[in-house]
Design a protein around this motif. Sequence first.
Motif, short mmCIF file in Angstrom:
data_model
loop_
_atom_site.label_atom_id
_atom_site.label_comp_id
_atom_site.label_asym_id
_atom_site.label_seq_id
_atom_site.Cartn_x
_atom_site.Cartn_y
_atom_site.Cartn_z
N VAL A 9 0.86 -1.18 0.00
CA VAL A 9 0.00 0.00 0.00
C VAL A 9 0.90 1.24 0.00
N VAL A 10 0.62 2.17 -0.89
CA VAL A 10 1.37 3.42 -0.93
C VAL A 10 0.65 4.42 -0.04
N ARG A 11 1.39 4.96 0.91
CA ARG A 11 0.85 5.94 1.83
C ARG A 11 1.68 7.22 1.72
N THR A 12 1.11 8.31 2.17
CA THR A 12 1.80 9.60 2.14
C THR A 12 1.95 10.10 3.57
N ARG A 13 3.12 10.66 3.88
CA ARG A 13 3.33 11.25 5.20
C ARG A 13 4.12 12.55 5.06
N PHE A 14 3.92 13.39 6.05
CA PHE A 14 4.62 14.67 6.08
C PHE A 14 6.02 14.43 6.61
N ASP A 15 7.02 14.99 5.93
CA ASP A 15 8.42 14.75 6.28
C ASP A 15 9.21 16.04 6.11
N GLN A 16 10.44 16.01 6.52
CA GLN A 16 11.34 17.13 6.31
C GLN A 16 12.20 16.85 5.08
N CYS A 17 12.16 17.72 4.12
CA CYS A 17 12.97 17.60 2.92
C CYS A 17 14.09 18.63 2.99
N ARG A 18 15.17 18.36 2.31
CA ARG A 18 16.30 19.29 2.28
C ARG A 18 16.61 19.66 0.84
N ARG A 19 17.10 20.87 0.70
CA ARG A 19 17.57 21.30 -0.61
C ARG A 19 18.80 22.18 -0.41
N VAL A 20 19.64 22.15 -1.42
CA VAL A 20 20.87 22.94 -1.38
C VAL A 20 20.66 24.17 -2.25
N LEU A 21 20.86 25.32 -1.65
CA LEU A 21 20.78 26.58 -2.39
C LEU A 21 22.18 27.20 -2.40
N ARG A 22 22.52 27.80 -3.49
CA ARG A 22 23.83 28.46 -3.61
C ARG A 22 23.61 29.98 -3.66
N ASP A 23 24.46 30.66 -2.95
CA ASP A 23 24.39 32.12 -2.99
C ASP A 23 25.16 32.63 -4.21
N LYS A 24 25.24 33.96 -4.33
CA LYS A 24 25.87 34.53 -5.53
C LYS A 24 27.36 34.23 -5.61
N ASP A 25 27.99 33.85 -4.47
CA ASP A 25 29.41 33.49 -4.47
C ASP A 25 29.62 32.00 -4.72
N GLY A 26 28.55 31.25 -4.82
CA GLY A 26 28.66 29.81 -5.08
C GLY A 26 28.72 28.96 -3.84
N ASN A 27 28.56 29.55 -2.66
CA ASN A 27 28.59 28.78 -1.41
C ASN A 27 27.26 28.03 -1.25
N ALA A 28 27.37 26.79 -0.81
CA ALA A 28 26.17 25.97 -0.64
C ALA A 28 25.56 26.19 0.73
N HIS A 29 24.24 26.31 0.77
CA HIS A 29 23.49 26.43 2.01
C HIS A 29 22.37 25.40 1.97
N VAL A 30 22.33 24.57 2.99
CA VAL A 30 21.30 23.53 3.06
C VAL A 30 20.12 24.08 3.85
N THR A 31 18.96 23.98 3.26
CA THR A 31 17.74 24.40 3.94
C THR A 31 16.79 23.22 4.01
N SER A 32 15.94 23.25 4.99
CA SER A 32 14.94 22.19 5.10
C SER A 32 13.55 22.82 5.06
N TYR A 33 12.62 22.04 4.59
CA TYR A 33 11.23 22.50 4.48
C TYR A 33 10.32 21.28 4.61
N GLY A 34 9.10 21.53 4.97
CA GLY A 34 8.13 20.45 5.10
C GLY A 34 7.62 20.02 3.73
N CYS A 35 7.51 18.71 3.56
CA CYS A 35 7.00 18.20 2.28
C CYS A 35 6.27 16.87 2.51
N TRP A 36 5.48 16.48 1.55
CA TRP A 36 4.77 15.21 1.59
C TRP A 36 5.56 14.19 0.79
N ARG A 37 5.78 13.01 1.37
CA ARG A 37 6.51 11.94 0.69
C ARG A 37 5.70 10.66 0.71
N ASP A 38 5.80 9.93 -0.40
CA ASP A 38 5.15 8.62 -0.48
C ASP A 38 6.10 7.56 0.06
#
Length: 136
Positions: A58-87
């Motif tokens: 059975v495929v179920r969906t739950r709320f989880d914390q997702c991460r993404r890498v954003l780069r600033d104008k100098d190219g430095n990586a910043h990891v941010t997290s946000y709420g998302c739904w995952r199967d």
Amino acid sequence: MRRNTALAMIALPLLAACGTPQERCISRNTSEYRTVSSLLAEVEGNLARGYAWEERQVVRTRFDQCRRVLRDKDGNAHVTSYGCWRDYVDTERYRVPIDPAAEARKRDGLAERQAALASSARAAVSACRAAYPETT
């Protein structure tokens, strides 16, 4: 009682130490007997309960914390997290009605097959023990 003794005779060497040549020989030469014994135990359990168990995915969906890498104008990586739904996939057990007469016939057929395989399984175990003696 004899069935349990034969099953124990085959199972104990397999549980004692995995992977020795003797155990591989026994496993290879008794696989059909072990399969039939397992099926017989399942059918006997079905008859005792009055129903069988089956599983489905059975495929179920739950709320989880997702991460993404954003780069600033100098190219430095910043990891941010946000709420998302995952199967995710979950295994669910459910009851299935059985036909007791058909299960009894299946049990009788498996018991006959197990009895027919028992002597060859015992011979295979003896031959494997003779061919690959284990020293203690």
